[in-house]
Scaffold this active site. Structure first.
Site, short mmCIF file in Angstrom:
data_model
loop_
_atom_site.label_atom_id
_atom_site.label_comp_id
_atom_site.label_asym_id
_atom_site.label_seq_id
_atom_site.Cartn_x
_atom_site.Cartn_y
_atom_site.Cartn_z
N SER A 156 -29.92 79.89 -35.17
CA SER A 156 -29.22 77.88 -35.91
C SER A 156 -29.51 78.52 -37.55
O SER A 156 -28.90 78.74 -38.17
CB SER A 156 -30.15 77.32 -35.03
OG SER A 156 -29.78 75.37 -35.42
N HIS A 157 -30.64 76.95 -37.36
CA HIS A 157 -31.03 76.73 -38.94
C HIS A 157 -32.48 78.10 -39.69
O HIS A 157 -32.32 77.97 -40.81
CB HIS A 157 -30.84 75.58 -39.22
CG HIS A 157 -32.32 74.90 -38.33
ND1 HIS A 157 -31.75 74.82 -37.00
CD2 HIS A 157 -33.26 75.17 -38.84
CE1 HIS A 157 -33.24 74.64 -36.35
NE2 HIS A 157 -34.24 74.79 -37.33
N ASP A 169 -25.26 74.47 -40.94
CA ASP A 169 -26.01 75.22 -40.53
C ASP A 169 -25.79 77.01 -40.56
O ASP A 169 -24.37 77.25 -40.49
CB ASP A 169 -27.65 74.97 -39.85
CG ASP A 169 -26.92 74.45 -38.33
OD1 ASP A 169 -25.71 75.13 -38.42
OD2 ASP A 169 -27.45 75.15 -37.89
N ASP A 216 -25.01 78.48 -37.34
CA ASP A 216 -24.35 78.20 -36.72
C ASP A 216 -23.17 77.00 -36.40
O ASP A 216 -22.45 76.66 -35.72
CB ASP A 216 -25.15 78.04 -34.85
CG ASP A 216 -25.69 77.05 -34.49
OD1 ASP A 216 -26.24 76.45 -35.44
OD2 ASP A 216 -26.19 76.78 -33.32
N ASP A 228 -23.87 74.10 -36.19
CA ASP A 228 -23.86 72.25 -35.79
C ASP A 228 -24.19 71.41 -36.54
O ASP A 228 -23.99 70.18 -35.45
CB ASP A 228 -23.63 72.70 -34.30
CG ASP A 228 -26.05 73.45 -34.21
OD1 ASP A 228 -26.09 74.07 -35.24
OD2 ASP A 228 -26.27 73.68 -33.17
N ARG A 229 -25.01 71.56 -37.53
CA ARG A 229 -25.68 70.79 -38.37
C ARG A 229 -25.27 70.10 -39.05
O ARG A 229 -23.79 71.27 -40.67
CB ARG A 229 -26.62 71.49 -38.80
CG ARG A 229 -28.07 71.00 -38.03
CD ARG A 229 -29.35 71.16 -38.06
NE ARG A 229 -30.22 72.32 -37.15
CZ ARG A 229 -31.09 71.87 -37.67
NH1 ARG A 229 -32.02 71.18 -38.48
NH2 ARG A 229 -32.81 71.53 -36.60
N GLU A 259 -28.46 62.93 -34.31
CA GLU A 259 -30.70 63.82 -34.27
C GLU A 259 -30.11 63.02 -36.22
O GLU A 259 -29.83 64.08 -36.84
CB GLU A 259 -30.82 65.08 -33.86
CG GLU A 259 -29.96 64.68 -32.20
CD GLU A 259 -31.71 66.43 -31.88
OE1 GLU A 259 -32.20 65.65 -31.37
OE2 GLU A 259 -30.71 67.03 -32.23
N LYS A 262 -23.32 69.94 -31.16
CA LYS A 262 -23.37 69.54 -32.18
C LYS A 262 -22.48 69.70 -32.97
O LYS A 262 -22.42 71.22 -33.00
CB LYS A 262 -24.74 68.88 -32.75
CG LYS A 262 -25.48 69.51 -33.38
CD LYS A 262 -27.02 69.36 -33.54
CE LYS A 262 -28.05 70.26 -33.65
NZ LYS A 262 -28.96 70.40 -32.61
C1 G1P Z 1 -35.04 71.24 -33.95
C2 G1P Z 1 -35.09 69.64 -34.28
C3 G1P Z 1 -33.98 68.56 -33.39
C4 G1P Z 1 -33.26 69.71 -33.10
C5 G1P Z 1 -33.31 71.39 -32.67
C6 G1P Z 1 -32.26 71.90 -32.42
O1 G1P Z 1 -35.82 71.09 -32.78
O2 G1P Z 1 -36.14 68.28 -34.52
O3 G1P Z 1 -32.99 67.15 -33.24
O4 G1P Z 1 -32.24 69.18 -31.58
O5 G1P Z 1 -33.83 72.03 -34.19
O6 G1P Z 1 -31.25 72.28 -33.71
P1 G1P Z 1 -37.62 71.27 -33.35
O7 G1P Z 1 -37.83 72.12 -34.03
O8 G1P Z 1 -37.92 69.89 -33.70
O9 G1P Z 1 -38.38 71.48 -31.91
ZN ZN Z 2 -27.60 75.44 -35.78
#
Ligand code: G1P
Ligand code: ZN
Length: 541
Positions: free
Chosen positions: A111-112, A275, A277, A279-280, A361, A374
């Site tokens: 992801s990010h 981000d 992938d 999804d954000r 979220e 997302k």
């Molecule tokens: C974080 C975000 C959460 C999101 C997740 C995946 O998780 O806070 O809302 O669903 O990334 O993108 P966390 O690191 O807080 O467990």
């Molecule tokens: Zn992501």
């Protein structure tokens, strides 16, 4: 076909969103293979079934795709659908699983989190609804990793991933597809592309920062291609294995290039980023940042302006730490609003059961029932559709929304990379203090409720505990504490702060200033300094 002997590797329990570790951890012998075999063992339906496979293109993506193809063949998968180049954004993977009625999908992404040889890698399994596997499946996968003794893999040659078409790996069918095409069709079903085209043709300008991540090809094809935005509207649009060395997280702390562009004298009308992938999403107006919680509320309040949501919303859902801005909209629309634990997987049942249409979220995630993830590009197109349909600016839309519903002033403070034991001790002490908190006055405000959030899924009845400490005050202020479940080093403490302001005259306040007294209470209550040694958060969003 080969059977390879192996041993369990500790620590393969999936977190908030799959298994995430440093690339160097995934490169250890058998590490990836063990986890993938555990997926095939935990989901027997994959034998003879169809698997969707792709990732965000980060370092190790291509290596992992080749390994998984060979293991899928050896485990009797009938067909694998792969995005060209091994690329599929997370929401596109979800849409492909649904469109082709696949048994499930494997998504390769952290992801990010930063990428590259020293960055992070990740893998997660999505079920046939296109969404992240439910906890009972991720737990079964984990259990298999703890007792694995062998895995199956074919010794077929690597497949050329860069050409679309039908191929075979050791007798298993492989379909390499354009990663954007099916997704683009879905977006055209949902949004008024003619209106958005006209908005661009009228000279309105946008900057989409793909952050050198997987959204690039989607944004270029859809926004510059189908919607006719000028070339250069999408910046950092070529996915790089290390995201150019940056942190592909669309928030004001990391998307600094976009923030600068949107603050400039000649700033575009609309800014957006996504981000690793895709999804954000983060959306901005000219010199105006939109919080994700507000974005969700605005999409819900205006959904009927968008063709795909013209019939109205069945209901909405938000994660517990997300602000109550969308609750206010749901109340006025007379629809249900669900509060779920953090993580997209908790929205799946509500979406599948038709109880909610939109969900989101605070962590820059927004989505709907069109997929089961997302969806960053979807959220940006939704906003473009609203801009085109209303003729208003981002700032005008948000301030009008606040005037109607009040403003939920909101911020998240992250204390990253703190000592794991210190973080656990902090949470333990905080939980222990909860029973005495209700009724107490902190910083002049009376605590109305203090608990550790638990969730009963209204669809399958499952019960999830320990989902974050909430301290809610009589005036509606909230402080939430939880530890991140997506990190790969140390622990991250997240502190979520929220205050409701109905008075329009106060809506222009600066967020951190408005929350200053709550911030002091939050730090003292959790004794953040004495447990972690930290005075200030590392990231404020
Ligand atoms: C974080 C975000 C959460 C999101 C997740 C995946 O998780 O806070 O809302 O669903 O990334 O993108 P966390 O690191 O807080 O467990
Ligand atoms: Zn992501």
């Amino acid at each position: 076909m080969k059977v390879v002997n192996t041993q369990p590797v500790a620590g393969q329990r999936p977190g908030t969103s799959g298994l995430r570790k440093r690339v160097t951890v995934f490169q250890q012998p058998h590490y990836l293979e063990n986890f993938v075999q555990a997926i095939f063992d935990a989901v027997p339906a994959l034998k003879g079934g169809t698997l969707v496979l792709g990732g965000d293109g980060r370092f190790y993506n291509r290596v992992a795709v080749q390994i998984i193809l060979k293991m899928a063949a050896a485990n009797g998968v009938a067909q694998v659908i792969v995005g060209r180049g091994g690329i599929l954004s997370t929401p596109a993977a979800s849409s492909v699983i649904r469109k082709y009625a696949a048994t499930g999908g494997i998504i390769l992404s952290a992801s990010h989190n930063p990428g590259g040889p020293d960055g992070d890698f990740g893998i997660k399994y999505n079920s046939d609804n296109g969404g992240p596997a439910a906890e009972k499946i991720t737990e079964a996968i984990y259990q298999h990793t703890t007792r694995i003794s062998q895995y199956q893999i074919s010794d077929a040659a690597d497949l050329d991933l860069d050409v679309c078409g039908s191929f075979s790996v050791a007798g298993m069918a492989v379909e390499i597809i354009d990663p954007v095409a099916d997704y683009a069709v879905l977006m055209q079903d949902l949004f008024d592309f003619d209106a958005i085209r006209a908005w661009f043709a009228a000279g309105n300008r946008m900057q989409f920062d793909a952050m050198s991540a997987v959204a690039g090809p989607y944004a270029v094809d859809i926004i510059e291609g189908l919607l006719g935005a000028p070339r250069g509207t999408v910046v950092n649009g070529v996915p790089l294995e290390d995201f150019g060395g940056y942190h592909p997280d669309p928030n004001p702390a990391h998307a600094t290039e976009l923030i600068a562009a949107m603050s400039a004298a000649n700033a575009p009308d609309f800014g957006a980023a996504s981000d690793g992938d895709a999804d954000r999403n983060m959306v901005l107006g000219r010199r105006f940042v939109v919080t994700p919680s507000d974005s969700l509320a605005v999409l819900a309040a205006n959904a009927t302006l968008v063709p795909g949501y013209r019939k109205g919303l069945a209901g909405v859902a938000r994660s517990m730490p997300t602000s109550a801005a969308v609750d206010a909209v749901a109340k006025e629309l007379g629809i249900a609003c669900y509060e779920t634990p953090t993580g997209w997987k908790f929205f799946g049942n509500l979406l599948d059961a038709g109880k909610v249409t939109l969900c989101g979220e605070e962590s820059y995630g927004t989505g709907s029932d069109h997929v089961r993830e997302k969806d960053g590009v979807w959220a940006v197109l939704f906003w473009l559709n609203l801009l085109a349909a209303t003729g208003q600016s981002v700032e005008e839309i948000i301030t009008a929304h606040w005037a109607r519903f009040g403003r939920h002033i909101y911020s998240r403070h992250d204390f990253e990379n703190i000592d794991s034991e210190a973080a656990e001790n902090l949470m333990t002490a905080l939980r222990a203090s909860l029973p005495e908190l209700a009724g107490q006055s902190l910083g002049g405000q009376v605590v109305q409720l203090a608990d550790d959030f638990a969730y009963d899924d209204p669809v399958d009845g499952s019960h999830s505990v320990g989902q974050g400490v909430r301290v809610i005050f009589a005036g509606g202020e909230r402080i939430i504490y939880r530890l991140s479940g997506t990190g790969t080093a140390g622990a991250t403490l997240r502190v979520y702060l929220e205050k409701y302001q109905p008075d329009v005259a106060q809506h222009g306040v600066e967020t951190q200033a408005a929350l200053a007294d709550l911030i002091v209470v939050a730090r003292e209550l959790a004794q953040i300094k004495s447990f972690t040694g930290r005075l200030q958060p590392t990231v404020v969003t």
